[in-house]
Design an enzyme around this catalytic site. Structure first.
Site, PDB file in Angstrom:
ATOM      1  N   ALA A 181     -21.559  30.285  35.712  1.00 34.15           N
ATOM      2  CA  ALA A 181     -20.745  29.407  36.387  1.00 34.15           C
ATOM      3  C   ALA A 181     -20.511  29.660  37.894  1.00 34.15           C
ATOM      4  O   ALA A 181     -20.879  30.840  38.485  1.00 34.15           O
ATOM      5  CB  ALA A 181     -19.295  29.711  35.564  1.00 34.15           C
TER       6      ALA A 181
ATOM      7  N   HIS B 246     -27.445  10.442  40.259  1.00 36.06           N
ATOM      8  CA  HIS B 246     -28.399   9.215  39.999  1.00 36.06           C
ATOM      9  C   HIS B 246     -29.852   9.639  39.908  1.00 36.06           C
ATOM     10  O   HIS B 246     -30.459  10.638  40.199  1.00 36.06           O
ATOM     11  CB  HIS B 246     -28.479   8.119  41.053  1.00 36.06           C
ATOM     12  CG  HIS B 246     -28.874   8.421  42.245  1.00 36.06           C
ATOM     13  ND1 HIS B 246     -30.404   8.203  42.505  1.00 36.06           N
ATOM     14  CD2 HIS B 246     -28.295   8.627  43.595  1.00 36.06           C
ATOM     15  CE1 HIS B 246     -30.590   8.533  43.978  1.00 36.06           C
ATOM     16  NE2 HIS B 246     -29.300   9.067  44.548  1.00 36.06           N
TER      17      HIS B 246
END
Length: 214
Positions: free
Chosen positions: A186, A138
């Site tokens: 990654a 968020h």
């Protein structure tokens, strides 16, 4: 709305799959096929859609919107800006399985892949990729032309700069920033801010070299 996909590579086929599944589920967005400048191509169909020509053939489809489906950030930015200069509508593609907060803003031409979660208060710029399984915490912010790899997780309030690339499976801790044009390898853990135009890897992620600015 009819949409042309610019790029028939792996990412283009992911975009095609999202559009086709949405169409079958009742979406009014119809994928017409691909335009791609790579030559030669091994087949004239990808993900069930035809290869309709090269990018200069865009004028044959004056009413179609476009989505630039190229994974490389610099190439995607160039094509996105070319489409803008031609006045083409740049379609935003969101997979029907993605979960998007009610107040999230997703910029023009962006792609949000299957099973992704974009939390409340997030702001995604234009021409952004969030690949399948990405979870954007968020109140995070992603600049234009950002590429989020599969399975990336950002905690609350992440700030990912213009043109940055975050590799698959990376975790970004709360309130951490990644500078514009940077690349995160990654599987990294980003626990502190990273500067602009660096490549960073590891857990915790550390800058190992400079990136040339676009």
């Amino acid at each position: 709305m009819k949409v042309l996909i610019i790029g028939a590579g792996g990412h283009g086929q992911c975009v095609a799959d999202t559009l086709l599944r949405g169409w079958r589920a009742g979406s009014e967005v119809e994928a017409l096929g691909f335009l791609d400048d790579v030559e030669p191509l091994a087949t004239d169909h990808f993900a069930g859609l035809p290869l309709l020509g090269r990018v200069p053939d865009l004028g044959d489809f004056p009413e179609a919107a476009v989505v630039v489906a190229v994974g490389d950030n610099a190439a995607r930015k160039r094509l996105f800006e070319e489409m803008a200069s031609l006045g083409r509508v740049r379609a935003t593609v969101i997979d029907p399985t993605a979960v998007i907060g009610s107040d999230v803003i997703v910029g023009a031409g962006s792609y949000v892949g299957p099973l992704s979660i974009i939390g409340p208060g997030c702001r995604l710029g234009s021409n952004v990729i969030v690949n399948g399984g990405g979870c954007i915490g968020h109140h995070s912010r992603l600049g234009d032309h950002v590429h989020i790899g599969p399975g990336v997780v950002t905690a609350r309030g992440a700030n990912i700069g213009h043109g940055a690339m975050v590799g698959a499976g990376t975790v970004i801790k709360p309130e951490v920033s990644i500078g514009r044009g940077s690349v995160v390898g990654a599987g990294s853990l980003v626990s502190r801010d990273l500067g602009e135009h660096v490549t960073a890897v590891g857990a915790p992620a550390r800058a190992v070299r400079r990136q040339e600015p676009w």
